[in-house]
Design a protein around this motif. Structure first.
Motif, PDB file in Angstrom:
ATOM      1  N   PHE A   1       0.651  -1.193  -0.046  1.00  0.00           N
ATOM      2  CA  PHE A   1      -0.040   0.044  -0.039  1.00  0.00           C
ATOM      3  C   PHE A   1       0.693   1.370   0.112  1.00  0.00           C
ATOM      4  O   PHE A   1       0.416   2.487  -0.134  1.00  0.00           O
ATOM      5  CB  PHE A   1      -0.911  -0.017   1.253  1.00  0.00           C
ATOM      6  N   TYR A   2       1.939   0.946   0.143  1.00  0.00           N
ATOM      7  CA  TYR A   2       3.009   2.268   0.110  1.00  0.00           C
ATOM      8  C   TYR A   2       4.254   2.078  -0.752  1.00  0.00           C
ATOM      9  O   TYR A   2       4.958   3.052  -0.831  1.00  0.00           O
ATOM     10  CB  TYR A   2       3.448   2.822   1.576  1.00  0.00           C
ATOM     11  N   GLY A   3       4.015   1.227  -1.686  1.00  0.00           N
ATOM     12  CA  GLY A   3       5.143   0.962  -2.543  1.00  0.00           C
ATOM     13  C   GLY A   3       4.637   0.821  -4.027  1.00  0.00           C
ATOM     14  O   GLY A   3       3.506   1.230  -3.989  1.00  0.00           O
ATOM     15  N   PRO A   4       5.469   0.731  -5.084  1.00  0.00           N
ATOM     16  CA  PRO A   4       5.011   0.634  -6.104  1.00  0.00           C
ATOM     17  C   PRO A   4       4.261  -0.473  -6.717  1.00  0.00           C
ATOM     18  O   PRO A   4       4.197  -1.482  -6.125  1.00  0.00           O
ATOM     19  CB  PRO A   4       6.372   0.472  -7.113  1.00  0.00           C
ATOM     20  N   ILE A   5       3.277  -0.491  -7.562  1.00  0.00           N
ATOM     21  CA  ILE A   5       2.401  -1.370  -8.035  1.00  0.00           C
ATOM     22  C   ILE A   5       3.208  -2.361  -8.937  1.00  0.00           C
ATOM     23  O   ILE A   5       3.487  -2.165  -9.996  1.00  0.00           O
ATOM     24  CB  ILE A   5       1.059  -0.855  -8.770  1.00  0.00           C
ATOM     25  N   THR A   6       3.309  -3.746  -8.375  1.00  0.00           N
ATOM     26  CA  THR A   6       4.083  -4.692  -9.140  1.00  0.00           C
ATOM     27  C   THR A   6       3.536  -6.188  -8.941  1.00  0.00           C
ATOM     28  O   THR A   6       3.191  -6.250  -7.845  1.00  0.00           O
ATOM     29  CB  THR A   6       5.608  -4.428  -8.859  1.00  0.00           C
ATOM     30  N   PRO A   7       3.714  -6.774 -10.073  1.00  0.00           N
ATOM     31  CA  PRO A   7       3.244  -8.286  -9.699  1.00  0.00           C
ATOM     32  C   PRO A   7       3.879  -9.002  -8.889  1.00  0.00           C
ATOM     33  O   PRO A   7       4.004 -10.072  -8.301  1.00  0.00           O
ATOM     34  CB  PRO A   7       3.232  -8.840 -11.033  1.00  0.00           C
ATOM     35  N   HIS A   8       5.469  -8.435  -8.375  1.00  0.00           N
ATOM     36  CA  HIS A   8       6.215  -9.096  -7.599  1.00  0.00           C
ATOM     37  C   HIS A   8       5.613  -8.850  -6.077  1.00  0.00           C
ATOM     38  O   HIS A   8       6.191  -9.608  -5.128  1.00  0.00           O
ATOM     39  CB  HIS A   8       7.646  -8.234  -7.509  1.00  0.00           C
ATOM     40  N   VAL A   9       4.638  -7.869  -5.804  1.00  0.00           N
ATOM     41  CA  VAL A   9       3.924  -7.968  -4.486  1.00  0.00           C
ATOM     42  C   VAL A   9       2.444  -7.912  -5.187  1.00  0.00           C
ATOM     43  O   VAL A   9       1.862  -6.854  -5.473  1.00  0.00           O
ATOM     44  CB  VAL A   9       4.328  -6.333  -3.928  1.00  0.00           C
TER      45      VAL A   9
END
Ligand code: F6R
Length: 245
Positions: free
Chosen positions: A211-219
């Motif tokens: 919720f505070y990082g970049p939008i990525t399929p790694h998360v």
């Protein structure tokens, strides 16, 4: 839009999450609930059962679709997610079991089962509220960190860390299934509302990254930042690496 609630402990977190689910059931008695298994929602289900027993909730017209199921476990196996749902919620409220859905872990054809499950959710009219827990690596359902966001229901190979985390519930680590069927991220994102609950310091990194990082399929959970109606309910430990600490 993501709204985050900090609740002082698991009890309060469960009560808040249950009150959000209850509000959907009250406002739309024939709603479709997307449900999760795992440790996080047990307290939420307990609250819902209590309110049902007090005559405050009626599940007779509610329909459900669970996120996932282990590949290879029949619904009668005490570690299957179907068994979990019966044991932790369905057997204790007035829901019609024929309105409850969990992917079939022992279907002959995985491909057919995935198609059937996606069609079933479409035929139900989509999910009104999707309840989610979150894995330590940011997984939702069994959508593990990957190079892309899977859309529909699919078969996944579980990561070593998920197998290890789940092995606490099995007699022997060798008994933990290595594969599961899971709703895709596309289906989760199509739910009209999403409610994610997280408790404990071992979820802190995942909450921060999601919720505070970049939008990525790694998360995988980070894609929820793009959903129009997400509520996150956490205890202070799960928020300890965020500005809300
Ligand atoms: C369960 C599910 C998983 C869990 C997650 C967190 O249906 O889809 O994504 O929500 O692994 O599990 P707990 O709550 O046991 O920490």
């Amino acid at each position: 839009m993501v709204k985050i609630y900090k609740e002082e402990n698991y009890e309060k977190l469960s009560e808040k999450a249950a009150s959000i689910i209850a509000s959907v059931v009250v406002l739309k008695p024939d709603c479709v609930l997307g449900l999760a298994t795992g440790t996080s929602p047990i307290g939420t289900y307990r609250k819902l059962i209590g309110w049902y027993e007090d005559g405050l909730l009626d599940f007779s017209r509610v329909k459900t679709a669970n996120l996932d199921e282990y590949r290879g476990l029949p619904g009668t196996h005490n570690q299957s997610y179907r068994y979990f749902m019966n044991d932790n919620l369905f057997d204790h409220v007035n829901i019609d079991k024929t309105n409850t859905n969990v992917p079939n872990g022992i279907a002959g054809s995985v491909e057919e089962e995935c198609k059937r499950y996606d069609k079933l959710i479409t035929d139900l009219g989509g999910v009104d509220l999707q309840l989610l827990g979150i894995g330590r690596n940011g997984h939702i359902g069994f959508n593990e960190p990957a190079e892309d966001f899977p859309k529909g229901t699919h078969l996944v190979d579980l990561t070593e860390s998920t197998i290890n985390a789940n092995s606490r519930l099995f007699e022997r680590k060798e008994d933990v299934p290595h594969q599961a069927l899971t709703m895709g991220i596309g289906t989760v994102m199509s739910a009209r509302k999403v409610l994610l609950i997280a408790c404990g310091a071992d979820k802190a990194q995942a909450i921060r990254d999601s919720f505070y990082g970049p939008i990525t399929p790694h998360v995988p959970a980070s894609i929820l930042q793009l959903h129009p109606d997400v509520t996150v309910v956490c205890d202070p430990a799960a928020l300890s690496l965020t500005p809300l600490a």
